[in-house]
Design an enzyme around this catalytic site. Structure first.
Site, PDB file in Angstrom:
ATOM      1  N   GLN A  46       0.842  -1.204   0.000  1.00 49.08           N
ATOM      2  CA  GLN A  46       0.000   0.000   0.000  1.00 49.08           C
ATOM      3  C   GLN A  46       0.875   1.251   0.000  1.00 49.08           C
ATOM      4  OE1 GLN A  46      -2.089   1.795   3.397  1.00 49.08           O
ATOM      5  NE2 GLN A  46      -4.003   1.220   2.397  1.00 49.08           N
ATOM      6  N   TYR A  72      -5.227  11.050   4.487  1.00 48.66           N
ATOM      7  CA  TYR A  72      -3.864  11.245   3.983  1.00 48.66           C
ATOM      8  C   TYR A  72      -3.874  12.064   2.688  1.00 48.66           C
ATOM      9  CZ  TYR A  72      -3.040   7.963   7.705  1.00 48.66           C
ATOM     10  OH  TYR A  72      -3.011   7.376   8.938  1.00 48.66           O
ATOM     11  N   ARG A 113      -7.752   2.692  -2.804  1.00 53.23           N
ATOM     12  CA  ARG A 113      -8.595   2.703  -1.602  1.00 53.23           C
ATOM     13  C   ARG A 113      -9.210   4.078  -1.364  1.00 53.23           C
ATOM     14  NH1 ARG A 113      -7.563   1.807   4.910  1.00 53.23           N
ATOM     15  NH2 ARG A 113      -9.169   0.234   5.148  1.00 53.23           N
ATOM     16  N   GLY A 156      -9.160  -6.633   9.194  1.00 50.58           N
ATOM     17  CA  GLY A 156      -8.019  -5.995   9.842  1.00 50.58           C
ATOM     18  C   GLY A 156      -7.606  -6.676  11.132  1.00 50.58           C
TER      19      GLY A 156
END
Length: 359
Positions: free
Chosen positions: A98, A179, A226, A310
């Protein structure tokens, strides 16, 4: 959960079931951003998840946000990740790295060059950041100039090439969770007046240009993306146009024929249905706080093609076997999520290990 265990094809991968290991920051890299010594063991232990999406990996010095996160832009980084990808492949899994540029979600004390964080606009997120000296306010970032934006896109491209050189099966572009890419999308974080701000098309432009650059470098079949519509992480608000922006972004990304789209979903069911109808390639849906018994609901309804997991996969290296057998799960230890050594990282027991201890 019958459909959950059916095989599927995503990009170049033939996956044994519909689960995937979701990306989780673990902050155990070396000071220079090289993957930590136990990273190969940690990921290989979880290879039965089929597709592993790694923790966020910075594409440049500017891209680092947190302490001890790994990079993928130097030869040492490539060497470190090669050990990880080899171990995962040997154990029968696939691994996507990622790519995560933290943008303004950073602090000068946490980066190799100790510079001011960068962002689409000079607006601080209004939250604190953990540093070696404790929690500190995140400073106002430096607004990226147009030439800086092109440099940043080139950084993503180089990082994607480095990930493939390190043996990864592909990369996931992190356009979510507050982000850098999400900062361009957010109405509250992007007040630019040039072609990267203002309208829906302009706020989505950076995300699309990063995706195009990476597809051009490594191929669409090795590229995932994503998103996290409506997620207020890092002080970001999408604004009233948010849902329409994500519909537009989905349409534009669909033209690139990416391996998959990965949604961190927090509740706008109408938007999720619209994205499903706009996106004909594989869709990964990660529902925050989903109950274990609901794990296959989106697969069964045809809404999702893959379910990223997760914390359950963090605490259960043999999660697939446990679910198939109806066995109890290990409890995750939040105190060991970030930083540290093997405790809470590579020492969660498998069913076989527990049985041998009893025997």
């Amino acid at each position: 959960m019958e459909k959950l265990w059916s095989k599927t094809k995503i990009g170049n991968m033939e996956l044994p079931h519909r689960l995937a290991m979701g990306p989780m920051t673990r902050s155990r890299a070396q000071e220079d951003g090289t993957s930590g010594e136990q990273a190969s063991l940690y990921y290989a232990q979880r290879a039965s998840m089929g597709l592993i999406i790694t923790e966020g990996v910075q594409p440049s010095d500017d891209g680092q946000g947190y302490l001890w996160t790994p990079g993928i832009y130097t030869e040492k980084h490539i060497e470190g990740w090669k050990k990880v990808t080899d171990a995962v492949h040997e154990a029968g899994g696939y691994i996507y790295i990622q790519l995560m540029h933290a943008g303004r979600m950073s602090h000068p004390d946490n980066t190799p060059h100790h510079r001011q964080p960068v962002a689409p606009s000079a607006i601080a997120p209004g939250v604190e950041m953990f540093t070696a000296t404790g929690m500190q306010d995140i400073p106002v970032p430096r607004e990226l100039r147009k030439e800086d934006i092109q440099t940043t896109i080139a950084d993503y491209r180089k990082a994607a090439a480095a990930a493939i050189a390190a043996g990864a099966d592909g990369v996931e572009i992190h356009g979510a969770n507050g982000y850098l890419i999400n900062q361009f999308i957010g109405e509250s974080s992007n007040t630019r007046t040039d072609e990267y701000g203002g309208s829906i098309e302009n706020r989505a432009r950076f995300a699309i240009e990063v995706a195009k650059a990476i597809v051009d470098e490594i191929g669409a079949e090795r590229t995932g993306f994503r998103i996290s519509p409506g997620t207020p992480l890092g002080g970001i608000q999408d604004g009233e146009q948010g849902p329409d922006l994500y519909r537009y972004l989905t349409q534009e990304l669909a033209k690139l024929n990416l391996a998959y789209l990965h949604i961190m979903h927090l509740g706008n069911e109408e938007l999720l249905q619209d994205i499903r109808s706009l996106w004909t390639n594989p869709l990964l849906v990660n529902r925050a706080g989903r109950a274990l018994e609901d794990l296959s609901v989106d697969i069964d309804s045809g809404l999702a093609d893959l379910v990223p997991v997760g914390v359950w996969s963090l605490a259960n290296p043999d999660l697939v076997e446990r679910l198939q057998k109806g066995a109890p799960l290990n409890e995750a230890d939040p105190a060991t999520f970030f930083g540290g050594g093997s405790k809470g990282y590579t020492d969660y027991p498998t069913l076989k290990e527990l049985e041998s201890q009893k025997g």
